[in-house]
Design a protein around this motif. Sequence first.
Motif, PDB file in Angstrom:
ATOM      1  N   GLU A  51      54.796  33.220  31.543  1.00 41.64           N
ATOM      2  CA  GLU A  51      53.958  34.110  30.674  1.00 41.64           C
ATOM      3  C   GLU A  51      52.558  33.520  30.509  1.00 41.64           C
ATOM      4  OE1 GLU A  51      55.785  32.752  27.253  1.00 41.64           O
ATOM      5  OE2 GLU A  51      57.625  33.204  27.794  1.00 41.64           O
ATOM      6  N   VAL A  52      51.545  32.726  32.360  1.00 47.95           N
ATOM      7  CA  VAL A  52      51.054  32.464  32.675  1.00 47.95           C
ATOM      8  C   VAL A  52      49.732  33.187  31.766  1.00 47.95           C
ATOM      9  CG1 VAL A  52      49.380  31.916  34.030  1.00 47.95           C
ATOM     10  CG2 VAL A  52      51.753  31.113  34.380  1.00 47.95           C
ATOM     11  N   ASN A  53      49.012  32.765  31.030  1.00 44.62           N
ATOM     12  CA  ASN A  53      47.587  33.318  30.730  1.00 44.62           C
ATOM     13  C   ASN A  53      46.872  34.156  31.089  1.00 44.62           C
ATOM     14  OD1 ASN A  53      48.437  32.858  28.101  1.00 44.62           O
ATOM     15  ND2 ASN A  53      46.698  30.775  27.866  1.00 44.62           N
ATOM     16  N   GLY A  54      46.588  35.025  31.483  1.00 42.42           N
ATOM     17  CA  GLY A  54      46.251  36.356  31.990  1.00 42.42           C
ATOM     18  C   GLY A  54      44.774  36.574  31.947  1.00 42.42           C
ATOM     19  N   GLY A  55      44.007  37.827  32.622  1.00 43.04           N
ATOM     20  CA  GLY A  55      43.219  38.240  31.919  1.00 43.04           C
ATOM     21  C   GLY A  55      42.881  39.244  30.727  1.00 43.04           C
ATOM     22  N   LEU A  56      41.827  40.101  30.038  1.00 43.72           N
ATOM     23  CA  LEU A  56      42.163  41.387  28.754  1.00 43.72           C
ATOM     24  C   LEU A  56      42.161  42.075  29.605  1.00 43.72           C
ATOM     25  CD1 LEU A  56      39.884  38.863  25.911  1.00 43.72           C
ATOM     26  CD2 LEU A  56      42.829  38.913  26.560  1.00 43.72           C
ATOM     27  N   ARG A  57      41.449  42.589  30.532  1.00 43.95           N
ATOM     28  CA  ARG A  57      41.176  43.386  31.581  1.00 43.95           C
ATOM     29  C   ARG A  57      42.763  43.676  32.628  1.00 43.95           C
ATOM     30  NH1 ARG A  57      40.183  47.636  32.941  1.00 43.95           N
ATOM     31  NH2 ARG A  57      38.141  48.233  34.774  1.00 43.95           N
ATOM     32  N   ARG A  58      43.060  44.912  32.172  1.00 45.01           N
ATOM     33  CA  ARG A  58      43.667  45.401  33.453  1.00 45.01           C
ATOM     34  C   ARG A  58      43.293  46.469  33.829  1.00 45.01           C
ATOM     35  NH1 ARG A  58      45.894  41.637  31.702  1.00 45.01           N
ATOM     36  NH2 ARG A  58      47.487  40.860  30.478  1.00 45.01           N
ATOM     37  N   CYS A  59      43.028  45.817  35.168  1.00 47.12           N
ATOM     38  CA  CYS A  59      42.577  47.104  36.226  1.00 47.12           C
ATOM     39  C   CYS A  59      43.165  47.117  37.474  1.00 47.12           C
ATOM     40  CB  CYS A  59      41.299  46.712  36.719  1.00 47.12           C
ATOM     41  SG  CYS A  59      41.310  45.289  38.420  1.00 47.12           S
ATOM     42  N   ILE A  76      40.318  34.188  35.475  1.00 46.74           N
ATOM     43  CA  ILE A  76      39.150  33.047  35.719  1.00 46.74           C
ATOM     44  C   ILE A  76      37.986  34.480  35.741  1.00 46.74           C
ATOM     45  CG2 ILE A  76      38.374  31.488  37.676  1.00 46.74           C
ATOM     46  CD1 ILE A  76      40.805  30.542  38.047  1.00 46.74           C
ATOM     47  N   CYS A  77      39.206  36.117  36.480  1.00 42.83           N
ATOM     48  CA  CYS A  77      37.858  36.780  36.914  1.00 42.83           C
ATOM     49  C   CYS A  77      37.251  37.191  35.244  1.00 42.83           C
ATOM     50  CB  CYS A  77      38.957  37.353  37.834  1.00 42.83           C
ATOM     51  SG  CYS A  77      37.543  38.249  38.399  1.00 42.83           S
ATOM     52  N   TYR A  78      37.823  37.873  34.939  1.00 42.15           N
ATOM     53  CA  TYR A  78      37.809  38.527  33.264  1.00 42.15           C
ATOM     54  C   TYR A  78      36.984  36.936  32.667  1.00 42.15           C
ATOM     55  CZ  TYR A  78      37.920  40.799  29.137  1.00 42.15           C
ATOM     56  OH  TYR A  78      36.962  40.274  27.574  1.00 42.15           O
ATOM     57  N   GLU A  79      36.291  36.607  32.953  1.00 35.71           N
ATOM     58  CA  GLU A  79      35.812  35.135  32.265  1.00 35.71           C
ATOM     59  C   GLU A  79      34.857  34.822  32.685  1.00 35.71           C
ATOM     60  OE1 GLU A  79      37.277  31.143  32.728  1.00 35.71           O
ATOM     61  OE2 GLU A  79      38.651  31.740  30.850  1.00 35.71           O
ATOM     62  N   ILE A  80      34.507  35.441  34.222  1.00 38.14           N
ATOM     63  CA  ILE A  80      32.893  35.553  34.801  1.00 38.14           C
ATOM     64  C   ILE A  80      32.496  37.244  34.237  1.00 38.14           C
ATOM     65  CG2 ILE A  80      32.062  36.381  37.252  1.00 38.14           C
ATOM     66  CD1 ILE A  80      34.095  33.213  37.522  1.00 38.14           C
ATOM     67  N   LYS A  81      33.257  38.322  35.022  1.00 39.25           N
ATOM     68  CA  LYS A  81      33.206  39.871  35.116  1.00 39.25           C
ATOM     69  C   LYS A  81      33.469  40.063  33.927  1.00 39.25           C
ATOM     70  CE  LYS A  81      32.100  39.755  39.246  1.00 39.25           C
ATOM     71  NZ  LYS A  81      30.637  40.197  40.221  1.00 39.25           N
ATOM     72  N   ARG A  82      33.455  39.867  33.304  1.00 38.92           N
ATOM     73  CA  ARG A  82      34.439  40.999  31.338  1.00 38.92           C
ATOM     74  C   ARG A  82      34.905  42.365  32.281  1.00 38.92           C
ATOM     75  NH1 ARG A  82      35.232  36.543  28.587  1.00 38.92           N
ATOM     76  NH2 ARG A  82      34.669  37.573  26.624  1.00 38.92           N
ATOM     77  N   ARG A  83      34.451  42.781  31.311  1.00 38.87           N
ATOM     78  CA  ARG A  83      35.131  44.115  31.164  1.00 38.87           C
ATOM     79  C   ARG A  83      34.651  44.457  32.747  1.00 38.87           C
ATOM     80  NH1 ARG A  83      39.147  45.204  28.526  1.00 38.87           N
ATOM     81  NH2 ARG A  83      38.875  47.465  28.663  1.00 38.87           N
ATOM     82  N   MET A 103      34.964  43.604  35.673  1.00 33.79           N
ATOM     83  CA  MET A 103      36.350  43.267  36.598  1.00 33.79           C
ATOM     84  C   MET A 103      36.872  44.529  37.120  1.00 33.79           C
ATOM     85  SD  MET A 103      39.327  40.668  35.885  1.00 33.79           S
ATOM     86  CE  MET A 103      40.049  42.135  35.136  1.00 33.79           C
ATOM     87  N   VAL A 104      36.635  44.522  38.680  1.00 34.62           N
ATOM     88  CA  VAL A 104      37.417  44.843  39.568  1.00 34.62           C
ATOM     89  C   VAL A 104      38.585  44.649  40.151  1.00 34.62           C
ATOM     90  CG1 VAL A 104      36.211  47.496  39.414  1.00 34.62           C
ATOM     91  CG2 VAL A 104      36.397  45.486  40.997  1.00 34.62           C
ATOM     92  N   ALA A 105      40.181  44.676  41.394  1.00 31.51           N
ATOM     93  CA  ALA A 105      40.650  43.487  42.020  1.00 31.51           C
ATOM     94  C   ALA A 105      39.938  43.334  42.825  1.00 31.51           C
ATOM     95  CB  ALA A 105      41.623  45.011  42.163  1.00 31.51           C
ATOM     96  N   HIS A 106      39.198  44.211  43.420  1.00 34.40           N
ATOM     97  CA  HIS A 106      38.220  43.045  44.840  1.00 34.40           C
ATOM     98  C   HIS A 106      37.881  41.971  44.482  1.00 34.40           C
ATOM     99  CE1 HIS A 106      35.709  42.261  48.598  1.00 34.40           C
ATOM    100  NE2 HIS A 106      35.121  42.202  47.179  1.00 34.40           N
ATOM    101  N   ASP A 107      37.532  42.261  42.690  1.00 35.65           N
ATOM    102  CA  ASP A 107      36.932  40.497  41.764  1.00 35.65           C
ATOM    103  C   ASP A 107      38.524  39.427  41.859  1.00 35.65           C
ATOM    104  OD1 ASP A 107      34.145  41.860  41.690  1.00 35.65           O
ATOM    105  OD2 ASP A 107      34.817  42.494  39.624  1.00 35.65           O
ATOM    106  N   ILE A 108      38.629  40.098  41.552  1.00 39.28           N
ATOM    107  CA  ILE A 108      40.506  39.232  41.808  1.00 39.28           C
ATOM    108  C   ILE A 108      40.849  38.485  42.831  1.00 39.28           C
ATOM    109  CG2 ILE A 108      42.776  39.132  41.067  1.00 39.28           C
ATOM    110  CD1 ILE A 108      42.195  41.688  39.324  1.00 39.28           C
ATOM    111  N   VAL A 109      40.364  38.898  43.806  1.00 42.32           N
ATOM    112  CA  VAL A 109      40.847  38.729  45.268  1.00 42.32           C
ATOM    113  C   VAL A 109      39.065  37.185  45.690  1.00 42.32           C
ATOM    114  CG1 VAL A 109      40.903  38.856  47.741  1.00 42.32           C
ATOM    115  CG2 VAL A 109      41.672  40.479  46.092  1.00 42.32           C
TER     116      VAL A 109
END
Length: 137
Positions: free
Chosen positions: A55-63, A117-124, A126-132
Amino acid sequence: QRLCKNILKESGSGSSNIDSIEAVKELANRLGGVTIVRKGKTDVITNGSSVITCEVNGGLRRCGGIGDVLVGAIAAFTAWASHSEVTVNPLESEAVIPKLMLAAYGGCAVTRDSTRICYEIKRRSMVAHDIVDVLGT
């Protein structure tokens, strides 16, 4: 969901709620005790006999591509766990978490944290490459 629905329907057994933890456990058992990770609001990891949740908090965008990142993370943790001689017993109970399930939990946790973390930086945007790019930060 499709796999769970089809396998459990074919067997004539199973939970009426394919989203339940019991249905995922039963699916793992029907497939011979494989470890299954069901992504969702809470990730469920089971081998049919043991269950752990993430249940670790994740980003709000599901890409698209988050599942690919997750599989890569699980693969890395699985490789590390296979070379480890450590047994994990976090609650000092009789149950020991199998290494593959622990590796899956690690993959889920790091993927969820990286998407946050990625969502905090890229917001909406965000794409999978940004997560990597933020894995391990």
